[in-house]
Design a protein around this motif. Structure first.
Motif, short mmCIF file in Angstrom:
data_model
loop_
_atom_site.label_atom_id
_atom_site.label_comp_id
_atom_site.label_asym_id
_atom_site.label_seq_id
_atom_site.Cartn_x
_atom_site.Cartn_y
_atom_site.Cartn_z
N GLU A 1 0.83 -1.20 0.00
CA GLU A 1 0.00 0.00 0.00
C GLU A 1 0.87 1.26 0.00
OE1 GLU A 1 -3.68 1.80 2.68
OE2 GLU A 1 -2.03 0.79 3.68
N ASP A 2 1.89 1.25 0.83
CA ASP A 2 2.78 2.39 0.98
C ASP A 2 3.51 2.68 -0.34
OD1 ASP A 2 3.64 4.33 2.83
OD2 ASP A 2 5.59 3.33 3.01
N GLU A 3 4.05 1.64 -0.96
CA GLU A 3 4.85 1.83 -2.17
C GLU A 3 3.99 2.22 -3.38
OE1 GLU A 3 7.22 -1.68 -2.67
OE2 GLU A 3 8.67 -1.06 -1.13
N LEU A 4 2.80 1.63 -3.49
CA LEU A 4 1.94 1.98 -4.63
C LEU A 4 1.41 3.40 -4.51
CD1 LEU A 4 -0.06 -1.33 -5.21
CD2 LEU A 4 1.70 -0.34 -6.68
N ALA A 5 1.22 3.87 -3.29
CA ALA A 5 0.77 5.25 -3.08
C ALA A 5 1.83 6.24 -3.57
CB ALA A 5 0.46 5.49 -1.61
N VAL A 6 3.10 5.84 -3.50
CA VAL A 6 4.19 6.69 -4.00
C VAL A 6 4.27 6.61 -5.53
CG1 VAL A 6 6.70 7.05 -4.01
CG2 VAL A 6 5.51 6.48 -1.86
N ILE A 7 4.12 5.38 -6.06
CA ILE A 7 4.22 5.18 -7.52
C ILE A 7 3.04 5.82 -8.24
CG2 ILE A 7 4.30 3.43 -9.35
CD1 ILE A 7 5.61 1.54 -7.27
N PHE A 8 1.83 5.73 -7.63
CA PHE A 8 0.61 6.29 -8.24
C PHE A 8 -0.02 7.30 -7.28
CE2 PHE A 8 0.98 1.86 -9.81
CZ PHE A 8 1.20 2.13 -11.17
N ASP B 1 -1.71 9.94 -7.64
CA ASP B 1 -3.03 10.49 -7.95
C ASP B 1 -4.14 9.43 -7.88
OD1 ASP B 1 -1.88 9.15 -10.10
OD2 ASP B 1 -2.99 10.30 -11.60
N LYS B 2 -3.79 8.21 -7.46
CA LYS B 2 -4.78 7.13 -7.36
C LYS B 2 -5.03 6.79 -5.88
CE LYS B 2 -5.07 6.75 -11.81
NZ LYS B 2 -6.28 7.21 -12.50
N VAL B 3 -6.23 6.27 -5.62
CA VAL B 3 -6.59 5.89 -4.23
C VAL B 3 -6.24 4.42 -4.04
CG1 VAL B 3 -8.42 5.71 -2.53
CG2 VAL B 3 -8.45 7.57 -4.20
N VAL B 4 -5.32 4.16 -3.09
CA VAL B 4 -4.87 2.80 -2.79
C VAL B 4 -5.29 2.45 -1.36
CG1 VAL B 4 -2.88 1.26 -2.66
CG2 VAL B 4 -2.88 3.16 -4.30
N LYS B 5 -5.99 1.33 -1.19
CA LYS B 5 -6.43 0.89 0.14
C LYS B 5 -6.10 -0.58 0.31
CE LYS B 5 -8.57 4.69 1.60
NZ LYS B 5 -8.17 5.44 2.78
#
Length: 825
Positions: free
Chosen positions: A591-598, A600-604
């Motif tokens: 979750e942490d890494e994808l929030a950095v990569i994307f 502008d997207k909502v990651v939960k």
């Protein structure tokens, strides 16, 4: 005058002992007591405990002198005769004390809390010369405080065993013992408003309104009256919730004035604690040709009194078949139990079934508070014809007191979540449901896209009826499953953190098309392992032989076995180096890494850490369904029967971790998890895509997943099971021994294994340390018995009980704790 009978009752008590207890019934209770009622009885010294009457008889126990029943708590049974039979079966089959089964079955608020309290005797003249020093201390304390409970008396006297002092003071008529029993279940109430009898008449009410309209300063009262009339007509109910009136900007003082003037009444009335869905029901969807064929085959199975195993691929529309079966039972006035492995699944399915059945659906699971559970229990027990005809629930719902059960559906029957681990009884709800259906002469359907090996074997050998649904419903097709070679990408250095370039390219492509993504990683937390670069030291739990998992959100290292936690350390505890590496990855890190990569997207993420509260599952799933979440990361919660329109990409981040587990079910679980999570993709017109990250793309299990070849997987796996004496050809019973001292445990476990071998020969394996050899500061040793399927089950278990009784007859073994697990998952 006829002679009064001396009656005795057999009672289940909520304590971990295999036997029931017998108590004598006071003569004045002879005509009032009945089986299935709760009674309060003395147990041990100065202690009252709540039990359930199972039998009334005149047989005087020979081994001990019976005590008297103290109180009768119910005016009607709270359990049914079939329930008691069911409890006994669970107790015998799973080798669990009947008291443990009672504890698992009843909502906690049925088990009343009892505290012994004492007060000064009203006739006591405060003459202390006949009392001992300790007794005097109690009397002086009671003069200062009106009442004392046993714990407080123990602190005053300074000794733990205070019962003899209490008994002596009662005998000397210095104190009285009062048992305070507080029935914990209190119905939920709300304040309702209605017109008083004098103002029910329309003419009288109209005259009063005219008076208010003509007087100045009565505008607020007039508004209150008109609001009540409006809500009364809108809701078509004599009583209107006060809070609904207040929401219309009516003041409480206006209502109070009207009540003082005798115009209205404000009354507290009992209401349900359970949310009511105020939705109109919809008609049933027409079944497809293959769904209709499956329904007819299930009907044939019912006629033959067989269990129906519905093997339908993911997205085949099993729910629509279930809906038809449920309606057939409702038309007959029957109750239906719909068992689900996870509360998350309950959340989405209740929304779908509510559209068909409205208020007839009730939900029962552990996230409900005790008062809500008691309320559902009572609705089911009273066989309410308008509510809770269909109970949707997790495994504990098998214990509800059904009166007229017609159908049981076990969806995702392969799931290990149906198995209870701790505390006892360690039952499997799927297997218990089959027994429950026989007791009620009810029909039962087991449904799954990936049936358990045992269930499929039963179907193949004719014990169950096998019903197949091999096509997806509508225009959707089975997803395309592809492998991403982790080893190859690591060599090429094309990995981005824990994501292959192949997976990342597909994630970007899906997001560009405004599609949603599910990523599966069956490990929660941030990172499962910290390790020192210099000496390989890892931080471990102080209570368990397991490494600590780092959770970034709370900034703690946590043990997932005993919940021990500690702050992260800056340097190695062994060599002092500050070169500590984080190894592996859990859902939190993804979750942490994808929030950095994307950004502008909502990651939960959806795992145990994010779904602890009652409505957390529903909130996450509703947000995802409403496209408020772009990427959902989850543990196995996301694999189970969820249905989303806009998911066309699913990623399995670490297939190797599942395949390499030290368990005979590792391949079965891996095939099921990968197939189930793959089934979340492409459930509408567009074909979905699934990417499996693995270091071994040619592994035979992964190849069977790619080919959607369950039958081939079953054929290969069942050969291995037969060769190595595992289910479905053999039954397994595990006995785990626990003790704080490792040497004591080793000696005792060897002794028990030797005793078992005298009876069961080569069927006994171990004792061995499990993978994690110490949990909660207790060392573990495991003995495994593999028993032939056709062996006499009752005699086998009776012999094990006898051997355990012999084992515990040795004084040095009494401190050893044993845990029996029949049919471990």
């Amino acid at each position: 005058m006829s002679e009064r009978k001396t009656l005795f009752v057999d009672v289940i008590l909520p304590i971990p002992i295999r036997n029931e207890f017998t108590y004598r019934v006071p003569f004045e209770m002879n005509d009032a007591i009945f089986a299935g009622a709760r009674i309060v009885v003395p147990f041990g010294r100065a202690k009252l405990i709540t039990g359930i009457v199972t039998n009334i008889h005149e047989n005087i126990p020979k081994q001990y002198q019976t005590k008297y029943v103290e109180y009768l708590l119910d005016d009607q049974p709270i359990i049914t005769p079939k329930q008691y039979t069911f409890w006994k079966w669970i107790s015998e089959y799973y080798m669990a004390p009947i008291g443990d089964v009672m504890n698992a079955s009843l909502p906690a608020n049925f088990k009343l809390a009892s505290e012994t309290k004492v007060v000064l005797h009203p006739d006591f003249n405060l003459d202390l010369k006949f009392l001992t020093e300790k007794e005097k201390e109690v009397i002086i304390a009671l003069e200062m405080r009106d009442t004392l409970d046993l714990k407080e008396i123990s602190e005053v006297v300074g000794i733990k065993t205070i019962q003899p002092i209490i008994k002596s003071l009662i005998d000397k008529k210095a104190i009285l013992s009062l048992e305070e029993l507080n029935d914990k279940f209190s119905p939920k109430t709300a304040t309702f408003v209605c017109f008083s009898d004098n103002y029910q008449n329309e003419a009288t009410l109209e005259e009063f309104i005219n008076v208010l309209e003509q007087k100045k300063g009565k505008e607020k009262q007039l508004k209150a009256i008109l609001t009540l009339i409006h809500l009364h007509a809108k809701q078509d109910n004599e009583f209107v919730l006060r809070k609904d009136i207040l929401l219309e900007n009516v003041s409480q003082s206006s209502l109070n004035t009207l009540e003082r003037n005798g115009v209205i009444l404000q009354e507290k009335l009992e209401i349900t604690r359970l949310k009511q869905e105020d939705k109109e029901t919809v008609g049933f969807k027409p079944l497809s040709e293959f769904q209709q064929k499956a329904l007819e085959e299930i009907h044939t199975s019912f006629e033959e009194n067989k269990v129906a195993l519905l093997h339908g691929v993911t997205g085949s529309g099993k729910t629509e078949v279930y809906v038809q079966l449920i309606q057939e039972q409702l038309d007959l006035g029957k109750q239906v139990l719909f068992l689900l492995p996870e509360i998350a699944l309950t959340t989405q399915l209740i929304q779908r079934l509510s559209a068909y059945f409205g208020e007839q659906i009730g939900v029962y699971h552990s996230k409900f508070n005790q008062n809500e559970r008691v309320e559902i229990w009572n609705h089911v027990l009273n066989n309410d014809m308008n509510k809770f005809r269909i109970v949707l629930g997790a495994r504990s719902s098998i214990f509800l007191p059904f009166r007229n059960l017609g159908l049981i559906i076990v969806d995702e029957e392969h799931e290990s979540s149906f198995k209870q681990y701790d505390p006892s009884p360690r039952y499997n709800a799927r297997d218990c449901a089959i027994v429950l259906s026989h007791l009620h002469k009810a029909n039962i359907v087991l449904g799954s896209a990936t049936p358990s090996i045992e269930s499929y074997h039963n179907a193949k050998t004719g014990k169950y009826t096998l019903v197949k649904m091999t096509e997806r419903f509508g225009e959707s097709t089975m997803p395309e499953i592809l492998c991403a070679d982790v080893r190859k990408e690591r060599r090429q250095k094309s990995m981005k953190s824990h994501f292959t370039s192949f997976l990342m390219d597909n994630i970007r492509g899906a997001l560009n098309l405004n599609e949603q993504i599910i990523l599966f990683q069956n490990r929660r937390g941030y990172t499962p392992l910290w390790r020192c670069e210099i000496c390989n030291w890892t931080p471990k739990c102080i209570n368990c032989d397991v490494s600590l998992t780092y959770h970034k959100h709370s900034n703690h290292l946590k043990c997932h076995y005993c919940s021990y936690s500690t702050k992260p350390i800056g340097s190695c505890a062994a060599c002092g180096s500050n070169r500590l590496n984080m190894l592996g990855f859990g859902t939190e890190k993804i979750e942490d890494e994808l929030a950095v990569i994307f950004p502008d997207k909502v990651v939960k993420r959806m795992d145990l850490d994010t779904t602890r509260s009652k409505n957390a599952y529903a909130n996450i799933l509703n947000d995802f369904d409403n496209h408020k979440i772009d990427i959902l990361i989850g543990t196995q919660m996301v694999t189970k029967g969820l249905d989303f329109n806009n998911v066309n990409l699913v990623g399995i981040l670490d297939a190797d971790m599942m395949l390499n587990r030290a368990n005979f079910r590792a391949f079965e679980r891996s095939f099921q998890l990968m197939t189930q999570v793959a089934g979340r993709a492409g459930r509408r017109k567009k074909r979905g895509k699934v990417i499996v990250q693995t270091g071994d793309p040619d592994h035979w299990v992964i190849q069977k997943v790619i080919d959607h070849a369950y039958e081939e997987f079953y054929a290969s796996e069942v050969i291995e099971r037969k060769n190595f004496f595992y289910p479905p050809y053999f039954k397994i019973i595990e006995i785990t021994l626990k003790h704080r001292n490792e040497n004591v445990l080793i000696k005792a476990s060897s002794e028990l294994a030797d005793k078992l071998r005298l009876s069961f020969k080569e069927r006994v394996l171990g004792p061995e340390f499990p993978v994690v050899k110490r949990i909660h500061n207790l060392f573990l040793k495991r003995i495994t018995l593999k028993i032939e399927k056709d062996a006499n089950d009752k005699k086998v278990k009776e012999r094990i009980h006898q051997i355990l009784d012999e084992f515990y007859s040795v004084p040095t073994n009494k401190s050893i704790r044993t845990v029996i697990d029949v049919d471990p998952a």
